[in-house]
Design an enzyme around this catalytic site. Structure first.
Site, PDB file in Angstrom:
ATOM      1  N   ASP A   9       0.928  -1.367  -0.284  1.00 52.77           N
ATOM      2  CA  ASP A   9      -0.098  -0.487   0.201  1.00 52.77           C
ATOM      3  C   ASP A   9       0.904   1.431   0.402  1.00 52.77           C
ATOM      4  OD1 ASP A   9      -2.430   1.739   0.386  1.00 52.77           O
ATOM      5  OD2 ASP A   9      -2.338   1.780   2.532  1.00 52.77           O
ATOM      6  N   GLU A  71      -1.334  -1.625  -5.020  1.00 51.35           N
ATOM      7  CA  GLU A  71      -2.415  -0.912  -4.992  1.00 51.35           C
ATOM      8  C   GLU A  71      -2.222   0.563  -5.528  1.00 51.35           C
ATOM      9  OE1 GLU A  71      -5.128   2.429  -2.494  1.00 51.35           O
ATOM     10  OE2 GLU A  71      -4.754   0.735  -1.096  1.00 51.35           O
ATOM     11  N   ASP A 143      -2.397   1.175   7.472  1.00 50.75           N
ATOM     12  CA  ASP A 143      -1.575   1.194   6.052  1.00 50.75           C
ATOM     13  C   ASP A 143      -0.832  -0.917   6.135  1.00 50.75           C
ATOM     14  OD1 ASP A 143      -1.232   3.752   4.833  1.00 50.75           O
ATOM     15  OD2 ASP A 143      -0.008   4.087   6.949  1.00 50.75           O
TER      16      ASP A 143
END
EC number: 3.1.21.10
Length: 184
Positions: A9, A71, A143
């Site tokens: 992420d 992501e 996160d």
């Protein structure tokens, strides 16, 4: 055979990572955490990107994943923030591909839908579901939870893709929808 998946992420201040192992339909938690750049001053973009690159590369070297899931950056209302996040994502991607890892990309919406069941889930919901899916004793950081969610999302998507690939082209064609002479 188990497949080890590294989820990333990306973030300019905090990049989350999560490692899961997928064996059939079973998921096993391996590790999670963050690569933090907040010790550097705000204006030191090259320094932050270097920390992200080296941190992701170190995580990949330590946990030896078979593939990675990252992501996809969404377009923010602030274009400057979007550009900065894109650079952080680029540093993470460069670290992964420099280690010859195959990288899959998912939007936050896709990950949230796979983990929580709807694409507009809150961060807290993702944290709770990731902890539940991986039988964690507590909730990971936001996160790290997103990164673990990306890894789980990829594990599920990979299983679906393998099942589709296993079906013969003739069988896929027989189940296709036909409209105006075209198959869909």
């Amino acid at each position: 055979m188990a497949t080890r998946i590294l989820g990333i992420d990306p973030g300019l201040r905090t990049t989350g990572f999560g490692v899961v192992e997928c064996e059939g339909s079973r998921l096993h938690y391996i590790a999670s955490g963050t690569v933090r750049t907040d010790a550097l001053p705000n204006g030191d973009l090259p320094g932050r990107l270097k920390i992200i690159f080296e941190g992701v590369r170190e995580v990949a070297a330590r946990y030896q994943p078979d593939c990675a899931a990252v992501e996809i950056v969404f377009v923010n209302v602030n274009p400057q923030s979007t550009l900065l996040l894109g650079q952080a994502r680029g540093a993470a991607l460069a670290a992964l591909v420099s280690g010859d890892l195959a990288v899959a990309e998912y939007t936050a919406l896709q990950m949230k839908k796979a983990i929580v069941g709807h694409g507009h889930a809150r961060k807290e919901q993702v944290q709770a579901m990731v902890a539940r899916l991986l039988s964690l004793p507590g909730e990971p950081s936001r996160d790290a939870a997103d990164a673990l969610g990306l890894a789980v999302c990829h594990a599920h998507a990979g299983a679906s893709q393998a099942a589709i690939a296993a079906v013969s082209p003739l069988a896929r064609r027989a189940h296709a929808q036909y409209r105006k002479g075209r198959s869909y």
